[in-house]
Design an enzyme around this catalytic site. Structure first.
Site, short mmCIF file in Angstrom:
data_model
loop_
_atom_site.label_atom_id
_atom_site.label_comp_id
_atom_site.label_asym_id
_atom_site.label_seq_id
_atom_site.Cartn_x
_atom_site.Cartn_y
_atom_site.Cartn_z
CB CYS A 167 30.40 39.05 42.66
SG CYS A 167 31.88 39.65 43.25
N GLY A 201 40.16 42.66 31.05
CA GLY A 201 41.00 42.74 32.32
C GLY A 201 40.62 43.96 33.05
CB THR A 216 50.70 52.89 51.44
OG1 THR A 216 50.74 53.98 52.38
CG2 THR A 216 49.29 52.79 51.01
CB ALA A 249 46.34 50.99 49.55
CB VAL A 250 42.39 47.00 51.38
CG1 VAL A 250 43.03 47.34 52.51
CG2 VAL A 250 41.10 47.84 51.21
N GLY A 251 42.44 45.96 48.65
CA GLY A 251 41.52 45.46 47.40
C GLY A 251 42.30 45.53 46.06
P1 FAD Z 1 35.62 47.90 44.27
O1 FAD Z 1 34.69 46.75 44.95
O2 FAD Z 1 35.62 48.07 43.01
O3 FAD Z 1 35.16 49.29 45.10
C1 FAD Z 1 36.06 50.42 44.72
C2 FAD Z 1 35.12 51.44 44.83
O4 FAD Z 1 36.08 52.80 44.98
C3 FAD Z 1 34.41 51.90 43.77
O5 FAD Z 1 32.86 51.87 44.00
C4 FAD Z 1 34.82 53.25 43.12
O6 FAD Z 1 33.75 53.95 42.70
C5 FAD Z 1 35.20 54.03 44.33
N1 FAD Z 1 36.26 54.98 44.03
C6 FAD Z 1 37.22 54.68 43.30
N2 FAD Z 1 38.23 56.20 43.36
C7 FAD Z 1 37.73 56.53 44.10
C8 FAD Z 1 37.84 57.98 44.61
N3 FAD Z 1 38.88 58.59 43.99
N4 FAD Z 1 37.19 58.57 45.61
C9 FAD Z 1 35.75 58.09 45.94
N5 FAD Z 1 35.61 56.96 45.29
C10 FAD Z 1 36.44 55.98 44.71
N6 FAD Z 1 35.25 38.61 42.65
C11 FAD Z 1 35.32 37.37 43.13
O7 FAD Z 1 35.93 37.11 43.78
N7 FAD Z 1 34.27 36.45 42.66
C12 FAD Z 1 33.41 36.93 41.76
O8 FAD Z 1 32.37 36.29 41.35
C13 FAD Z 1 33.47 38.30 41.16
N8 FAD Z 1 32.61 38.75 40.08
C14 FAD Z 1 32.66 39.99 39.57
C15 FAD Z 1 31.82 40.45 38.55
C16 FAD Z 1 32.02 41.52 38.15
C17 FAD Z 1 31.09 42.17 37.17
C18 FAD Z 1 33.14 42.52 38.73
C19 FAD Z 1 33.18 44.03 38.11
C20 FAD Z 1 33.86 42.04 39.50
C21 FAD Z 1 33.80 40.99 40.11
N9 FAD Z 1 34.67 40.39 40.97
C22 FAD Z 1 34.44 39.04 41.39
C23 FAD Z 1 35.70 41.23 41.62
C24 FAD Z 1 35.49 41.90 42.86
O9 FAD Z 1 34.37 42.36 42.75
C25 FAD Z 1 36.54 42.87 43.31
O10 FAD Z 1 37.78 42.20 43.44
C26 FAD Z 1 36.33 43.58 44.54
O11 FAD Z 1 35.08 44.31 44.29
C27 FAD Z 1 37.38 44.69 44.71
O12 FAD Z 1 37.00 45.28 45.66
P2 FAD Z 1 37.68 46.74 45.99
O13 FAD Z 1 37.25 47.29 47.20
O14 FAD Z 1 39.21 46.83 45.86
O15 FAD Z 1 37.17 47.62 44.79
#
Ligand code: FAD
Length: 568
Positions: free
Chosen positions: A55, A259, A288, A295-297
């Site tokens: 973020c 998006g 799941t 699964a999350v996120g």
């Molecule tokens: P992520 O945080 O994206 O983490 C997933 C990780 O999994 C990644 O690092 C990836 O490399 C890894 N991965 C994927 N596939 C594999 C695999 N097969 N093996 C090993 N590793 C793997 N949200 C807000 O609420 N407020 C904000 O201000 C905000 N600003 C943002 C600004 C930017 C530029 C971005 C990109 C996102 C922003 N978000 C914001 C969204 C927020 O960052 C995401 O919703 C959040 O990080 C999701 O968490 P996650 O754990 O699902 O995925």
């Protein structure tokens, strides 16, 4: 329980493997350790960093955050020392063998592939920026923003190419935050957005102040048109971005922010249930369709708290909370995810825009038979007492059920105090509260922070008056074409500064003596500057037997509503 007697610690030594080490994955792993000292916990992260602040990336591009190190919330060493969690970086999980409860991992540094067994597997792979297959999409200088290396490359490109003009494709949160940061670096920005508004999650009339503010800060908005392709400019230095309508914009850099798509390929290939929106389907414990896999996120589809529909909401808050819930479920606790509300906030130069719950357009989009009845009110209170220096108006839209007053959604935009109002309403929505609860809410007050009737209370009061039938509202969109009598109760000087065609001006202070001028056989739609005087007038008229309604938000809502419709 005596000290040290942690009877709730689960028995056994489950092997918990987590795929993805940022928001959801890191939260899950750390929470799992707090619940069990015996579990073996491993995190596999494809990228070079664990638990980084995605973020913060737009602000790193804009040099607000100057040190890359401050984006690193934790390191593998910290995870090991503090939590006894093993983090393997540059380790991509390529496949899941569900029958054997094993994953296949590829080490990107050595090229080695190996397998690891799990008792519980947590998928937290996030979502990837959409990169549509448009002509020229792979030209140098076209970026997406998800990782620290992405932001580093953007910064490098800006410096080395002396970028003066950028095109941001997509006017959502990431597009707008990055726009502000590019402008901060002296770059002139054009936003190309397919919709007729920026900030797609909010309603178009609420996006109008954001659009006006972007324009006031020198940003060119090209709305209602999509990017169609990219070609190298004749000088060999620039890029020409062409649009579907035939427009073209020259720049030295493009950010694609149209998006994200859930990274659900691994789950799909391994036969887990994936929903119609492309996210991994989970239950309210983040489990799941496989009982050993959670699964999350960003990668998951969960229920929308207000509508009950499946939803994909890529936000950090839900990802973190879901990570904790998955850990709880794996380690035997009965914690449940309540659903997403899409509570979000974005700062664009000097204004903040925030939203929670259902938008009007989301409610309208619902198919017949699934429709949810709603009413809305607009208000423009000061963010703190108007007599205290520095009060700034907040425009609030509250959406609620006209039957029982249940709060369905809220959006707000203004310079100060926006997010605290939306946060309060967000909690109300999650508690199933009504406009009567907002009306009665006891909130912080001192003149520099709010008003004795806080904007949240006022929103509740206006809406409660609607539900009780004391002061029904009308909206500008229904005014024209109707044969209602349009009554302006502002002062004559205000009326002269501009008014809708056909309006009659009778100032509130002389209304009682001039009621004989008003029709008894037609509905009277009353407005003022923001809605307060019109409310007083509406009450007086109704008590005198007139069929009167207050046009919600008054003249301050008029322009935004007509701009959002495209024609005044
Ligand atoms: P992520 O945080 O994206 O983490 C997933 C990780 O999994 C990644 O690092 C990836 O490399 C890894 N991965 C994927 N596939 C594999 C695999 N097969 N093996 C090993 N590793 C793997 N949200 C807000 O609420 N407020 C904000 O201000 C905000 N600003 C943002 C600004 C930017 C530029 C971005 C990109 C996102 C922003 N978000 C914001 C969204 C927020 O960052 C995401 O919703 C959040 O990080 C999701 O968490 P996650 O754990 O699902 O995925």
């Amino acid at each position: 329980m005596t000290p040290g007697d942690e009877t709730r610690q689960p028995r056994g030594e489950p092997r918990i493997l987590v795929v993805g080490g940022v928001a959801g994955g890191a939260s899950c792993a750390a929470r799992a350790r707090r619940l069990s000292e015996d579990a073996e916990i491993l995190v596999f992260e494809r990228g070079p960093y664990v638990s980084f602040a995605n973020c913060g990336l737009p602000y790193y591009v804009g040099d607000v955050i100057t040190s890359e190190r401050s984006l690193l919330v934790a390191t593998p060493e910290l995870f090991k020392r503090r939590f006894n969690i093993e983090v393997r970086l540059q380790s991509e999980v390529r496949a899941v063998d569900r029958a054997r409860q094993e994953i296949e991992v590829r080490n990107a540094v050595t090229g080695e592939t190996y397998r690891e067994k799990y008792d519980a597997l947590v998928l937290a792979p996030g979502s990837a920026p959409i990169r549509p297959p448009l002509p020229g999409i792979d030209l140098a200088g076209i970026f997406t923003l998800r990782t620290i290396p992405d932001s580093r490359q953007m910064k490098q490109w800006i410096t080395e190419r002396r970028v003066e003009r950028a095109v941001v494709v997509g006017g959502g949160f990431i597009g707008l935050e990055t726009t502000e940061n590019l402008v901060r670096r002296g770059i002139s920005v054009t936003i190309i957005e397919m919709l007729h508004q920026v900030m797609p999650p909010i309603d178009p009339e609420m996006a109008v102040p954001v659009q006006d503010h972007l324009a006031a800060n020198g940003v060119t908005l090209h709305l209602g048109d999509g990017a169609a392709g990219f070609t190298p400019g004749p000088d060999g230095h620039s890029i020409a971005v062409s649009t579907r309508s035939g427009a073209s914009f020259a720049c030295e850099m493009v950010l694609l922010a149209i998006g994200v798509r859930p990274e659900s390929a691994l789950a799909r290939e391994d036969g887990l249930e994936v929903g119609a929106l492309g996210g991994i389907r989970v239950n309210d414990q983040m489990r799941t369709s496989d009982e050993h896999i959670w699964a999350v996120g960003d990668a998951v589809e969960v229920r929308d708290f207000v509508t009950g529909d499946w939803a994909l909401i890529p936000l950090a808050g839900p990802a973190n909370r879901q990570g904790r819930i998955a850990a709880d479920a794996i380690l035997g606790r009965d914690t449940r995810f309540r659903g997403v509300q899409g509570t979000a906030v974005c700062r664009v130069f000097d204004i903040t825009v925030a939203a929670t719950g259902a938008s009007e357009k989301a409610l309208r989009r619902r198919a017949a038979g699934q429709s949810i009845a709603y009413e809305k009110v607009y208000l423009h209170p000061g963010h703190h007492a108007n007599y205290y220096p520095g009060a700034r108006p907040i425009t609030i839209k509250l959406i609620f059920s006209p039957g029982d007053g249940r709060v369905l959604g809220a959006q707000a935009v203004g310079e100060e105090g926006v997010e605290k109002r939306v946060d309060a309403i967000s909690v109300a929505i999650q508690r199933g509260s009504t406009v009567f609860d907002l009306e009665q809410a006891e909130l912080c007050y001192a003149p520099q922070f709010g008003t004795a009737k806080d904007p949240v209370n006022v929103a509740g009061m206006i809406a409660a008056n609607v539900v009780r039938g004391d002061a029904p509202v009308a909206h500008w969109t229904e005014v024209f074409g109707s044969n209602a009598f349009l009554l302006d109760v502002r002062e004559p000087a205000e009326f002269k500064t501009g008014h809708p065609e056909g309006a009659t001006n009778i100032p509130l202070n002389s209304l009682r003596s001039r009621m004989h001028e008003l029709p008894r056989d037609r509905e009277i739609l009353v407005y003022c500057a923001v809605g307060q005087r019109a409310y007083y007038a509406t009450r007086a008229l109704r008590l005198h037997g007139f069929a009167a309604r207050n046009i919600s938000g008054g003249m301050r809502s008029y322009n935004a509503q007509w701009q959002a419709r495209g024609t005044p």
